[in-house]
Design an enzyme around this catalytic site. Structure first.
Site, PDB file in Angstrom:
ATOM      1  CG  HIS A 169       3.021   8.654   2.100  1.00 47.29           C
ATOM      2  ND1 HIS A 169       4.151   8.080   1.603  1.00 47.29           N
ATOM      3  CD2 HIS A 169       3.036   8.408   3.438  1.00 47.29           C
ATOM      4  CE1 HIS A 169       4.825   7.499   2.583  1.00 47.29           C
ATOM      5  NE2 HIS A 169       4.177   7.685   3.708  1.00 47.29           N
TER       6      HIS A 169
ATOM      7  CD  GLU B 257       0.178   6.547   0.696  1.00 45.31           C
ATOM      8  OE1 GLU B 257      -0.012   7.443  -0.157  1.00 45.31           O
ATOM      9  OE2 GLU B 257       1.188   5.806   0.724  1.00 45.31           O
TER      10      GLU B 257
ATOM     11  CG  HIS C 164       7.299   8.854   0.794  1.00 41.45           C
ATOM     12  ND1 HIS C 164       6.708   7.911  -0.007  1.00 41.45           N
ATOM     13  CD2 HIS C 164       8.327   8.217   1.430  1.00 41.45           C
ATOM     14  CE1 HIS C 164       7.354   6.761   0.142  1.00 41.45           C
ATOM     15  NE2 HIS C 164       8.330   6.917   1.007  1.00 41.45           N
TER      16      HIS C 164
ATOM     17  CG  ASP D  72       4.698  10.360  -2.112  1.00 38.07           C
ATOM     18  OD1 ASP D  72       5.780   9.867  -2.480  1.00 38.07           O
ATOM     19  OD2 ASP D  72       4.099   9.979  -1.087  1.00 38.07           O
TER      20      ASP D  72
HETATM   21 ZN   LIG Z   1       4.659   8.001  -0.463  1.00 35.09          ZN
END
Ligand SMILES: [Zn+2]
Length: 242
Positions: free
Chosen positions: A22, A85, A125, A135
């Protein structure tokens, strides 16, 4: 490793066989606070300065994927995956910091080895939620990661070995959701974010981008070069060992 543990997780209902990458449009602790305020999480957060922050234990089912689909799995991708992330103020539309990519590569390799994750199951993602998520973005260095053994890339000449000309079928072979015409279009655009970023329309307004994930014009789907790339990628996914 620094920790900023978030409470947004529960128990896994299946084994781990996917890695989901992500981007988050904030930095450091602010990014963790942002995830917290949205009542979501991930397992790791990588800052632009090259810091790795643990958000949840790998055995936990962190809430990062949401509703998604990949290679026939059409629910609960959170149970199946580890989520990372990566901080990016442009939400992956401008190059990522070298320090975080240098951190990302060994982290991904370690996770892939530990859980024996198939290269087809290293996804962004946007790959698993193409109608909702942009993303990690068109600037994400997927080719470089593939060269490091993380996920798959393609060789253009292999397009000739995949004569199929049906975009929906080819996207489905890769793993994308193609169950409705809307899903096919969104998946085609997610494919571009990852393998053909020249077709992706950049949006300087990150907030607008998150609200308007798809463009109005899908003219790229008629381009020969798009279909060639799609065939070549489908060949890579079909021939890679699971
Ligand atoms: Zn994401």
């Amino acid at each position: 490793m620094k920790e900023y543990l978030l409470p947004h997780y529960d128990e896994r209902r299946s084994g781990i066989d996917m890695l989901v990458l992500h981007a988050v449009a904030h930095e450091g602790n602010e990014a963790a606070q942002c995830l917290d305020s949205l009542k979501v999480s991930a397992h790791y957060l990588l800052t632009s300065e090259g810091e790795t922050i643990k958000l949840a234990a790998e055995e936990c089912r962190a809430w990062h994927a949401g509703v998604g689909y990949w290679r026939g799995v059409d629910n609960d991708l959170n149970s199946h995956s580890i989520g990372i992330e990566i901080c990016s103020p442009s939400l992956g539309q401008e190059p990522f910091a070298e320090a975080q990519i240098e951190n990302l590569i060994p982290l991904c390799r370690k996770i892939i080895r530990k859980y024996n994750i198939a290269p087809q199951n290293v996804v962004g993602h946007s790959d698993i939620a193409p109608q909702r998520k942009p993303d990690p973005g068109a600037a994400f260095p997927w080719k470089r990661l593939a060269e490091e053994g993380i996920g798959l890339w393609y060789q253009t000449e292999n397009a000739l070995k995949m004569p199929d000309d049906n975009a929906a079928e080819l996207l489905g072979l890769i793993g994308y959701d193609t169950r409705t015409p809307e899903a096919v279009r969104a998946s085609a655009y997610a494919f571009c974010r990852r393998f053909a970023p020249q077709y992706v329309v950049l949006d300087a307004d990150v907030h607008h981008l998150t609200e308007h994930v798809l463009p109005d014009d899908f003219g790229f789907m008629k381009e020969e070069k798009f279909m060639t790339t799609l065939r070549a990628v489908a060949y890579s996914y079909q021939t890679a060992l699971v």
